[in-house]
Design a protein around this motif. Structure first.
Motif, mmCIF file in Angstrom:
data_model
loop_
_atom_site.group_PDB
_atom_site.id
_atom_site.type_symbol
_atom_site.label_atom_id
_atom_site.label_comp_id
_atom_site.label_asym_id
_atom_site.label_seq_id
_atom_site.Cartn_x
_atom_site.Cartn_y
_atom_site.Cartn_z
ATOM 1 N N PHE A 44 3.016 36.870 65.639
ATOM 2 C CA PHE A 44 3.301 38.087 64.879
ATOM 3 C C PHE A 44 2.198 38.444 63.877
ATOM 4 O O PHE A 44 2.225 39.535 63.295
ATOM 5 C CB PHE A 44 4.635 37.935 64.136
ATOM 6 C CG PHE A 44 5.811 37.766 65.061
ATOM 7 C CD1 PHE A 44 6.337 38.857 65.736
ATOM 8 C CD2 PHE A 44 6.382 36.518 65.266
ATOM 9 C CE1 PHE A 44 7.421 38.698 66.592
ATOM 10 C CE2 PHE A 44 7.461 36.359 66.127
ATOM 11 C CZ PHE A 44 7.978 37.454 66.791
ATOM 12 N N LYS A 45 1.241 37.539 63.681
ATOM 13 C CA LYS A 45 0.120 37.808 62.766
ATOM 14 C C LYS A 45 0.602 38.288 61.398
ATOM 15 O O LYS A 45 0.043 39.210 60.802
ATOM 16 C CB LYS A 45 -0.820 38.875 63.364
ATOM 17 C CG LYS A 45 -1.380 38.565 64.733
ATOM 18 C CD LYS A 45 -2.301 37.338 64.682
ATOM 19 C CE LYS A 45 -2.928 37.092 66.068
ATOM 20 N NZ LYS A 45 -3.807 35.901 66.066
ATOM 21 N N ASP A 46 1.655 37.654 60.902
ATOM 22 C CA ASP A 46 2.215 38.090 59.609
ATOM 23 C C ASP A 46 2.432 36.856 58.738
ATOM 24 O O ASP A 46 3.511 36.268 58.706
ATOM 25 C CB ASP A 46 3.543 38.834 59.847
ATOM 26 C CG ASP A 46 4.055 39.493 58.575
ATOM 27 O OD1 ASP A 46 3.507 39.210 57.495
ATOM 28 O OD2 ASP A 46 5.014 40.289 58.664
ATOM 29 N N LEU A 47 1.385 36.445 58.059
ATOM 30 C CA LEU A 47 1.447 35.258 57.221
ATOM 31 C C LEU A 47 2.428 35.441 56.066
ATOM 32 O O LEU A 47 3.126 34.486 55.692
ATOM 33 C CB LEU A 47 0.048 34.940 56.674
ATOM 34 C CG LEU A 47 -0.055 33.691 55.783
ATOM 35 C CD1 LEU A 47 0.351 32.445 56.560
ATOM 36 C CD2 LEU A 47 -1.466 33.553 55.224
ATOM 37 N N HIS A 48 2.552 36.642 55.548
ATOM 38 C CA HIS A 48 3.435 36.909 54.405
ATOM 39 C C HIS A 48 4.894 36.567 54.733
ATOM 40 O O HIS A 48 5.545 35.798 54.021
ATOM 41 C CB HIS A 48 3.300 38.378 53.998
ATOM 42 C CG HIS A 48 4.244 38.779 52.898
ATOM 43 N ND1 HIS A 48 4.108 38.344 51.597
ATOM 44 C CD2 HIS A 48 5.372 39.561 52.922
ATOM 45 C CE1 HIS A 48 5.084 38.837 50.866
ATOM 46 N NE2 HIS A 48 5.858 39.593 51.655
ATOM 47 N N HIS A 49 5.385 37.128 55.849
ATOM 48 C CA HIS A 49 6.788 36.875 56.211
ATOM 49 C C HIS A 49 7.005 35.441 56.722
ATOM 50 O O HIS A 49 8.079 34.867 56.543
ATOM 51 C CB HIS A 49 7.244 37.884 57.269
ATOM 52 C CG HIS A 49 7.543 39.229 56.702
ATOM 53 N ND1 HIS A 49 6.583 40.212 56.588
ATOM 54 C CD2 HIS A 49 8.683 39.741 56.183
ATOM 55 C CE1 HIS A 49 7.121 41.293 56.036
ATOM 56 N NE2 HIS A 49 8.402 41.029 55.781
ATOM 57 N N THR A 50 5.968 34.881 57.347
ATOM 58 C CA THR A 50 6.074 33.495 57.803
ATOM 59 C C THR A 50 6.278 32.551 56.624
ATOM 60 O O THR A 50 7.125 31.654 56.656
ATOM 61 C CB THR A 50 4.816 33.084 58.577
ATOM 62 O OG1 THR A 50 4.656 33.937 59.719
ATOM 63 C CG2 THR A 50 4.937 31.628 59.051
ATOM 64 N N LEU A 51 5.505 32.770 55.553
ATOM 65 C CA LEU A 51 5.650 31.956 54.350
ATOM 66 C C LEU A 51 6.983 32.202 53.667
ATOM 67 O O LEU A 51 7.588 31.269 53.101
ATOM 68 C CB LEU A 51 4.496 32.248 53.382
ATOM 69 C CG LEU A 51 3.114 31.768 53.837
ATOM 70 C CD1 LEU A 51 2.045 32.215 52.843
ATOM 71 C CD2 LEU A 51 3.093 30.252 53.997
ATOM 72 N N ILE A 52 7.481 33.461 53.712
ATOM 73 C CA ILE A 52 8.797 33.767 53.124
ATOM 74 C C ILE A 52 9.891 32.963 53.816
ATOM 75 O O ILE A 52 10.742 32.342 53.176
ATOM 76 C CB ILE A 52 9.092 35.284 53.212
ATOM 77 C CG1 ILE A 52 8.191 36.055 52.243
ATOM 78 C CG2 ILE A 52 10.570 35.548 52.900
ATOM 79 C CD1 ILE A 52 8.355 37.554 52.330
#
Length: 264
Positions: free
Chosen positions: A30-38
């Motif tokens: 998903f190339k979404d580090l922000h939501h992955t960390l959330i």
């Protein structure tokens, strides 16, 4: 590091590593580090609450339920034990008790008894001096009872339900020891050389008498609380009550207990 700790460490490391790999794939897809960390931080933050509900709340409820089931099984096993041989042995031991008059009346357990009365009797029996006169005992009958129920006693010792109840297990072991002593020390030595150590036999009988009596009172207390009908039946077989059935019937009627209905 012992084998158990090593296995725990490897399993824990594997699960944590798997979790990190899955989160990494989540990021690659998903190339979404922000939501992955959330999601990762949220999952970690939920762990203490999950541990609380799993280890303390749910586990406590399950343990309480399991303990109740084990207690029910234990009461059933105790009931079978005393009906098969416990009461018969107590009847014989009471006949040889030198001081039976000191506790005889106090051991007349009544329908009206509550927690305090049982506690008082347990305390009295704990301090009581169990002394038997071998001459007043039918040793052959005691030995026959123990020999007849040998397999039953062995099955009780190996019963997993009783493993956690040390006092009852110790009582069974005491009876098995008495059985062996009667066979090996009393009858064998008495027949072959007439040199049996009767004092030793008396001490073994006193140990069994003490364990049986204390166990019987605790069993009666559990019956009074959990199974009132079985408690009333057990009152009729009180080994310390040498009154005739007609006398018990008369007293029961005076206390509003219908024996005929009770034993149906």
């Amino acid at each position: 590091m012992d084998k158990y700790k090593k296995e725990t460490f490897l399993i824990g490391s594997g699960l944590i590593g798997l979790s990190l790999i899955l989160h990494f794939f989540h990021y690659l897809i998903f190339k979404d580090l922000h939501h992955t960390l959330i999601f990762l931080v949220a999952d970690i933050a939920f762990v203490p609450m999950d541990v609380f509900f799993t280890a303390f709340v749910i586990e406590k409820l399950l343990d309480k339920r399991e303990t109740h089931h084990k207690m029910e099984k234990l009461i059933i096993i105790k009931g079978v034990f005393y009906s098969e041989l416990g009461n018969s042995l107590l009847d014989e031991f009471v006949k040889g008790d030198k001081n039976i008059d000191l506790i005889k009346n106090d051991a007349f357990i009544k329908k009206s008894w509550g927690k305090e009365e049982f506690k008082a009797l347990e305390k009295e029996l704990d301090e009581y001096s169990y002394e038997v006169n071998l001459e007043n005992l039918d040793i052959r009958k005691i030995s026959d009872i123990l020999n007849k129920e040998k397999d039953f006693l062995i099955s009780l010792i190996t019963n997993p339900t009783l493993m956690e109840h040390e006092s009852f297990s110790d009582m069974i072991i005491t009876l098995m020891h008495l059985r062996e002593e009667l066979l090996d020390r009393y009858f064998k030595m008495e027949c072959e050389c007439n040199c049996c150590d009767k004092n030793h036999i008396e001490e073994d009988i006193e140990d069994a008498y003490r364990a049986l009596t204390y166990g019987w009172v605790r069993y009666m207390r559990h019956l009074k609380k959990e199974y009132p009908k079985l408690f009333l039946k057990a009152m009729l077989n009180n080994p310390f009550d040498d009154r005739s059935f007609s006398e018990k019937y008369k007293v029961s009627e005076e206390n509003g207990i219908n024996i005929c209905e009770m034993i149906k």
